[in-house]
Design an enzyme around this catalytic site. Structure first.
Site, PDB file in Angstrom:
ATOM      1  N   HIS A   1       0.853  -1.196   0.000  1.00 45.64           N
ATOM      2  CA  HIS A   1       0.000   0.000   0.000  1.00 45.64           C
ATOM      3  C   HIS A   1       0.880   1.233   0.000  1.00 45.64           C
ATOM      4  CE1 HIS A   1      -3.209   2.777   0.966  1.00 45.64           C
ATOM      5  NE2 HIS A   1      -4.016   1.821   0.550  1.00 45.64           N
TER       6      HIS A   1
ATOM      7  N   ASP B   1      -7.978  -5.315  -0.410  1.00 46.49           N
ATOM      8  CA  ASP B   1      -8.440  -6.160  -1.517  1.00 46.49           C
ATOM      9  C   ASP B   1      -8.171  -7.640  -1.308  1.00 46.49           C
ATOM     10  OD1 ASP B   1      -9.515  -4.210  -3.309  1.00 46.49           O
ATOM     11  OD2 ASP B   1      -7.473  -3.482  -3.586  1.00 46.49           O
TER      12      ASP B   1
HETATM   13  N1  ACO Z   1       4.000  -7.623  -4.616  1.00 48.87           N
HETATM   14  C1  ACO Z   1       5.352  -7.650  -4.730  1.00 48.87           C
HETATM   15  N2  ACO Z   1       6.120  -6.572  -4.547  1.00 48.87           N
HETATM   16  C2  ACO Z   1       5.513  -5.419  -4.236  1.00 48.87           C
HETATM   17  C3  ACO Z   1       4.114  -5.319  -4.090  1.00 48.87           C
HETATM   18  C4  ACO Z   1       3.369  -6.487  -4.285  1.00 48.87           C
HETATM   19  N3  ACO Z   1       2.057  -6.461  -4.180  1.00 48.87           N
HETATM   20  N4  ACO Z   1       3.788  -4.058  -3.763  1.00 48.87           N
HETATM   21  C5  ACO Z   1       4.933  -3.390  -3.705  1.00 48.87           C
HETATM   22  N5  ACO Z   1       5.986  -4.193  -3.987  1.00 48.87           N
HETATM   23  C6  ACO Z   1       7.373  -3.832  -4.027  1.00 48.87           C
HETATM   24  C7  ACO Z   1       7.677  -3.119  -5.340  1.00 48.87           C
HETATM   25  O1  ACO Z   1       8.051  -4.013  -6.361  1.00 48.87           O
HETATM   26  C8  ACO Z   1       8.794  -2.190  -4.945  1.00 48.87           C
HETATM   27  O2  ACO Z   1       9.975  -2.932  -4.848  1.00 48.87           O
HETATM   28  P1  ACO Z   1      11.378  -2.312  -5.323  1.00 48.87           P
HETATM   29  O3  ACO Z   1      11.590  -1.140  -4.422  1.00 48.87           O
HETATM   30  O4  ACO Z   1      12.333  -3.434  -5.130  1.00 48.87           O
HETATM   31  O5  ACO Z   1      11.186  -1.924  -6.757  1.00 48.87           O
HETATM   32  C9  ACO Z   1       8.410  -1.778  -3.526  1.00 48.87           C
HETATM   33  O6  ACO Z   1       7.619  -2.855  -2.996  1.00 48.87           O
HETATM   34  C10 ACO Z   1       7.603  -0.482  -3.469  1.00 48.87           C
HETATM   35  O7  ACO Z   1       6.442  -0.656  -4.303  1.00 48.87           O
HETATM   36  P2  ACO Z   1       5.798   0.435  -5.219  1.00 48.87           P
HETATM   37  O8  ACO Z   1       5.059  -0.233  -6.326  1.00 48.87           O
HETATM   38  O9  ACO Z   1       6.799   1.483  -5.593  1.00 48.87           O
HETATM   39  O10 ACO Z   1       4.778   1.073  -4.197  1.00 48.87           O
HETATM   40  P3  ACO Z   1       3.634   2.097  -4.554  1.00 48.87           P
HETATM   41  O11 ACO Z   1       3.385   2.857  -3.325  1.00 48.87           O
HETATM   42  O12 ACO Z   1       3.937   2.830  -5.803  1.00 48.87           O
HETATM   43  O13 ACO Z   1       2.403   1.115  -4.897  1.00 48.87           O
HETATM   44  C11 ACO Z   1       0.666  -0.373  -4.688  1.00 48.87           C
HETATM   45  C12 ACO Z   1       1.449   0.737  -4.011  1.00 48.87           C
HETATM   46  C13 ACO Z   1       0.206   0.085  -6.076  1.00 48.87           C
HETATM   47  C14 ACO Z   1      -0.572  -0.679  -3.849  1.00 48.87           C
HETATM   48  C15 ACO Z   1       1.542  -1.617  -4.800  1.00 48.87           C
HETATM   49  O14 ACO Z   1       1.868  -2.097  -3.507  1.00 48.87           O
HETATM   50  C16 ACO Z   1       0.916  -2.701  -5.642  1.00 48.87           C
HETATM   51  O15 ACO Z   1       1.039  -2.687  -6.878  1.00 48.87           O
HETATM   52  N6  ACO Z   1       0.206  -3.686  -4.985  1.00 48.87           N
HETATM   53  C17 ACO Z   1      -0.515  -4.702  -5.715  1.00 48.87           C
HETATM   54  C18 ACO Z   1      -1.820  -4.148  -6.252  1.00 48.87           C
HETATM   55  C19 ACO Z   1      -2.835  -3.906  -5.170  1.00 48.87           C
HETATM   56  O16 ACO Z   1      -3.061  -4.749  -4.299  1.00 48.87           O
HETATM   57  N7  ACO Z   1      -3.497  -2.761  -5.240  1.00 48.87           N
HETATM   58  C20 ACO Z   1      -4.556  -2.391  -4.296  1.00 48.87           C
HETATM   59  C21 ACO Z   1      -4.112  -1.311  -3.397  1.00 48.87           C
HETATM   60  S1  ACO Z   1      -5.329  -0.934  -2.182  1.00 48.87           S
HETATM   61  C22 ACO Z   1      -6.513  -0.128  -3.033  1.00 48.87           C
HETATM   62  O17 ACO Z   1      -6.289   0.565  -3.996  1.00 48.87           O
HETATM   63  C23 ACO Z   1      -7.837  -0.331  -2.645  1.00 48.87           C
END
Ligand code: ACO
Length: 370
Positions: free
Chosen positions: A256, A307
């Site tokens: 998140h 989710d």
């Molecule tokens: N699975 C694996 N790795 C992850 C995940 C995940 N679900 N989420 C974050 N990471 C990792 C990223 O790859 C990144 O790693 P790195 O630094 O080695 O490149 C690090 O954690 C930071 O992640 P970001 O994507 O930069 O975080 P951001 O704040 O931009 O994204 C988000 C947040 C979009 C929710 C992300 O965690 C994600 O894509 N999760 C999966 C999709 C999801 O569940 N979305 C629902 C969110 S809640 C809602 O909207 C209701």
């Protein structure tokens, strides 16, 4: 000028609707844990719109308004019949909500009173539209909404045509409470940006639905179910999740932007998923989800978000996978519209800047010289 990717950490507005402070989520100052355990979704929607909990009489008044508005114009239903049967449900919802504006004579009335009325109207109509689309694509006739029942009850009734089980209604109602608002999430921001141009509430909600559709936002609940189906059984959890992690794939339903120590909504959905699993006598999805959490949290430190357990909850309620994100929209509509009303109250055009990274001093080359 230096850009902040994804606007992370940028405070873009003031708002008195919901807050996330030190990992604690509140709606109008009330802890989400208390609301999840004690409030109905209608009470929460009232709280978001009016800034206070309703008295019994006020709640009854809201129920009467929701009942009065729940039907949708016949033209909208006729148009839904023409949608491709296999179209994406969020695309269908986006189009249907946009078309509702065409049949609302007050669509462009910008008085605060008219906008609040439209918020309540949209709240009443969204479940009707989604249930109608779901039935029409199955070759069935839409079912008219009932009066005097909750939105959760009405939605389940309009989907199946049968009186829903009390436990199912309670579970869906709680899920709606948990998804109702969430500060300046992507879809709410989209809604506020749209209406800050003084465009109408339908345009704001249509923008929000478009933003919610994406798999990094509301679309994640459906994506979690796709993953659970791909895994298929407990014995395959370990190998598939390890493979995904090794391939640096995102595990849907984890992580998140704001919560780094866990999403306070997830525990309620986990509990609900466990209870519903027991009730239907099938714990497999719940057990698989717990195992996935163990692996992902253990190895990456990432915690489940709202989710993740929603997927097994809705599946236990026998809701088709591609209605998960539309259900999120039913709930978040209350938050979107509360934010839209707040934006109108104290509006200023939202127009940030971009850090330019393109070429400088490029010359125009006439077309016959290129
Ligand atoms: N699975 C694996 N790795 C992850 C995940 C995940 N679900 N989420 C974050 N990471 C990792 C990223 O790859 C990144 O790693 P790195 O630094 O080695 O490149 C690090 O954690 C930071 O992640 P970001 O994507 O930069 O975080 P951001 O704040 O931009 O994204 C988000 C947040 C979009 C929710 C992300 O965690 C994600 O894509 N999760 C999966 C999709 C999801 O569940 N979305 C629902 C969110 S809640 C809602 O909207 C209701």
């Amino acid at each position: 000028m230096t850009a902040t990717k994804g606007l992370e950490g940028i405070v873009a507005t003031t708002s008195s609707i919901s807050s996330i402070i030190d990992g604690v989520l509140t709606y109008r100052g009330i802890n989400i844990d208390d609301l999840a355990e004690q409030a109905s979704f209608e009470e929460v929607a009232y709280l978001l719109w009016y800034g206070k909990l309703p008295t019994e009489a006020e709640l009854e008044g809201l129920q009467r308004e929701l009942d009065a508005y729940a039907s949708v114009p016949a033209e909208v239903i006729e148009a839904i019949r023409l949608y491709p049967k296999d179209t994406n449900t969020m695309a269908a919802l986006r189009t249907a909500v946009s078309s509702l504006a065409l049949y609302d004579a007050s669509a462009n009335d910008m008085s605060a009173e008219a906008n609040l009325k439209k918020a309540i109207k949209l709240q009443a109509q969204l479940p009707t539209v989604i249930a109608a689309f779901s039935r029409i694509r199955e070759g069935k006739e839409p079912i008219a909404p009932k009066s005097g029942v909750s939105i959760a009850h009405n939605f389940l009734y309009m989907l199946s045509g049968e009186e829903p089980d009390e436990i199912a209604v309670k579970a869906l109602d709680q899920a709606l409470v948990l998804h109702a608002d969430h500060e300046l999430n992507a879809s709410t921001f989209a809604a506020r940006v749209t209406v800050a141009t003084l465009s109408d509430i339908y345009s704001g909600v249509t923008s929000a639905i478009g933003a919610l559709k994406g798999p990094l936002h509301g679309g994640a609940n459906e994506a979690v179910m796709v993953m659970l189906e791909e895994i298929g059984s407990m014995s395959r959890v370990e190998s598939i999740i390890q493979e995904k992690l090794a391939n640096k794939e995102k595990i849907m339903g984890f992580g998140h932007r704001v919560y780094k120590n866990g999403d306070p909504r997830a525990k309620h959905l986990q509990k609900m998923s466990q209870e519903l699993g027991k009730l239907i006598g099938n714990m497999e999805l719940y057990d698989m989800s717990v195992k996935i959490e163990e692996i992902v949290t253990g190895q990456k430190g990432l915690k489940p978000n709202v989710d993740f357990y929603s997927a097994s909850v809705y599946t236990s309620l026998k809701i088709p996978r591609d209605l998960f994100t539309p259900i999120f929209a039913i709930s978040r509509l209350s938050g979107w519209t509360a934010h839209i009303l707040e934006q109108y109250e104290n509006n200023r055009l939202i127009r940030p800047r971009a850090e330019y990274t393109g070429p400088s001093s490029a010359r125009y080359i006439p077309i016959d010289e290129r």
